[in-house]
Design a protein around this motif. Structure first.
Motif, PDB file in Angstrom:
ATOM      1  N   HIS A  94     -22.932  59.050 -10.716  1.00  0.00           N
ATOM      2  CA  HIS A  94     -23.479  60.061  -9.815  1.00  0.00           C
ATOM      3  C   HIS A  94     -22.665  61.351  -9.765  1.00  0.00           C
ATOM      4  CE1 HIS A  94     -26.617  57.404  -8.317  1.00  0.00           C
ATOM      5  NE2 HIS A  94     -25.717  56.452  -8.467  1.00  0.00           N
ATOM      6  N   ASP A 147     -27.666  62.588 -11.162  1.00  0.00           N
ATOM      7  CA  ASP A 147     -28.797  61.796 -10.702  1.00  0.00           C
ATOM      8  C   ASP A 147     -29.895  62.694 -10.152  1.00  0.00           C
ATOM      9  OD1 ASP A 147     -28.596  62.162  -7.739  1.00  0.00           O
ATOM     10  OD2 ASP A 147     -26.649  61.248  -8.079  1.00  0.00           O
ATOM     11  N   TRP A 148     -31.065  62.132 -10.048  1.00  0.00           N
ATOM     12  CA  TRP A 148     -32.220  62.887  -9.574  1.00  0.00           C
ATOM     13  C   TRP A 148     -32.359  62.828  -8.065  1.00  0.00           C
ATOM     14  CZ3 TRP A 148     -35.843  60.021  -7.018  1.00  0.00           C
ATOM     15  CH2 TRP A 148     -35.801  58.647  -7.227  1.00  0.00           C
ATOM     16  N   ILE A 149     -31.529  62.033  -7.400  1.00  0.00           N
ATOM     17  CA  ILE A 149     -31.648  61.879  -5.954  1.00  0.00           C
ATOM     18  C   ILE A 149     -30.894  62.979  -5.211  1.00  0.00           C
ATOM     19  CG2 ILE A 149     -31.063  60.390  -3.999  1.00  0.00           C
ATOM     20  CD1 ILE A 149     -31.574  58.015  -5.868  1.00  0.00           C
ATOM     21  N   TYR A 155     -31.925  71.518 -13.793  1.00  0.00           N
ATOM     22  CA  TYR A 155     -32.045  71.026 -12.419  1.00  0.00           C
ATOM     23  C   TYR A 155     -33.465  71.269 -11.922  1.00  0.00           C
ATOM     24  CZ  TYR A 155     -27.010  70.989 -12.672  1.00  0.00           C
ATOM     25  OH  TYR A 155     -25.720  70.727 -13.069  1.00  0.00           O
ATOM     26  N   PHE A 156     -34.046  70.230 -11.317  1.00  0.00           N
ATOM     27  CA  PHE A 156     -35.343  70.397 -10.672  1.00  0.00           C
ATOM     28  C   PHE A 156     -35.164  71.282  -9.456  1.00  0.00           C
ATOM     29  CE2 PHE A 156     -36.140  66.265 -12.740  1.00  0.00           C
ATOM     30  CZ  PHE A 156     -37.342  66.576 -13.369  1.00  0.00           C
ATOM     31  N   LYS A 190     -36.609  72.373  -5.782  1.00  0.00           N
ATOM     32  CA  LYS A 190     -37.492  71.939  -4.698  1.00  0.00           C
ATOM     33  C   LYS A 190     -38.494  73.039  -4.439  1.00  0.00           C
ATOM     34  CE  LYS A 190     -34.162  69.119  -2.245  1.00  0.00           C
ATOM     35  NZ  LYS A 190     -33.475  68.916  -0.970  1.00  0.00           N
ATOM     36  N   SER A 227     -28.483  65.468  -6.970  1.00  0.00           N
ATOM     37  CA  SER A 227     -28.229  66.695  -7.732  1.00  0.00           C
ATOM     38  C   SER A 227     -29.460  67.197  -8.477  1.00  0.00           C
ATOM     39  CB  SER A 227     -27.079  66.488  -8.718  1.00  0.00           C
ATOM     40  OG  SER A 227     -27.385  65.459  -9.630  1.00  0.00           O
ATOM     41  N   PHE A 228     -30.506  66.383  -8.555  1.00  0.00           N
ATOM     42  CA  PHE A 228     -31.771  66.758  -9.206  1.00  0.00           C
ATOM     43  C   PHE A 228     -31.542  67.220 -10.646  1.00  0.00           C
ATOM     44  CE2 PHE A 228     -32.051  67.723  -4.650  1.00  0.00           C
ATOM     45  CZ  PHE A 228     -33.035  66.824  -4.290  1.00  0.00           C
ATOM     46  N   SER A 229     -30.625  66.579 -11.336  1.00  0.00           N
ATOM     47  CA  SER A 229     -30.213  67.014 -12.665  1.00  0.00           C
ATOM     48  C   SER A 229     -30.825  66.158 -13.775  1.00  0.00           C
ATOM     49  CB  SER A 229     -28.689  66.972 -12.760  1.00  0.00           C
ATOM     50  OG  SER A 229     -28.216  65.692 -12.415  1.00  0.00           O
ATOM     51  N   TYR A 230     -30.955  66.797 -14.926  1.00  0.00           N
ATOM     52  CA  TYR A 230     -31.417  66.101 -16.126  1.00  0.00           C
ATOM     53  C   TYR A 230     -30.967  66.906 -17.336  1.00  0.00           C
ATOM     54  CZ  TYR A 230     -35.236  69.545 -16.183  1.00  0.00           C
ATOM     55  OH  TYR A 230     -35.965  70.706 -16.208  1.00  0.00           O
TER      56      TYR A 230
END
Length: 103
Positions: A62, A80-82, A99-100, A102, A84-87
């Motif tokens: 994480h 993680d996507w929870i 980063y996603f 919002k 940091s919304f990262s990929y």
């Protein structure tokens, strides 16, 4: 003699118990330990001697990390996507962290 617990109460108890356990480990699990102590960095430095690659990409840790290990190799920990919304995106031989947002 068995005691029955209503499923809703059983789920609530389970989530609370699980959440408390995670909260105790949270700070330890989400902190970058430094290049010489971060277990995935140390592991990658060991395996890159026998298996050289340009990218070593990991998940299920994480933290978000993008670190050059030498001139040709880098380690990426996706976060993680929870929280940091990262990929990661690999496109045309180039890797980038995204980063996603919002809405």
């Amino acid at each position: 003699f068995a005691t029955l617990v209503h499923p809703n109460w059983a789920m609530w108890i389970g989530y609370k118990w699980s959440g408390n356990s995670r909260m105790k480990e949270s700070d330890k699990n989400h902190a970058y330990l430094g290049e010489n102590k971060e277990h995935l960095v140390v592991y990658t430095k060991e395996i890159m001697q026998q298996h050289p690659a340009n990218f070593y990409v990991y998940g299920h840790r994480h933290i978000v990390l993008d670190l050059m290990l030498n001139r040709d190799s880098r380690i990426v920990i996706l976060g993680d996507w929870i929280s940091s919304f990262s990929y990661g995106v690999l496109e045309n031989g180039q890797f980038s962290m995204e980063y996603f947002e919002k809405e």
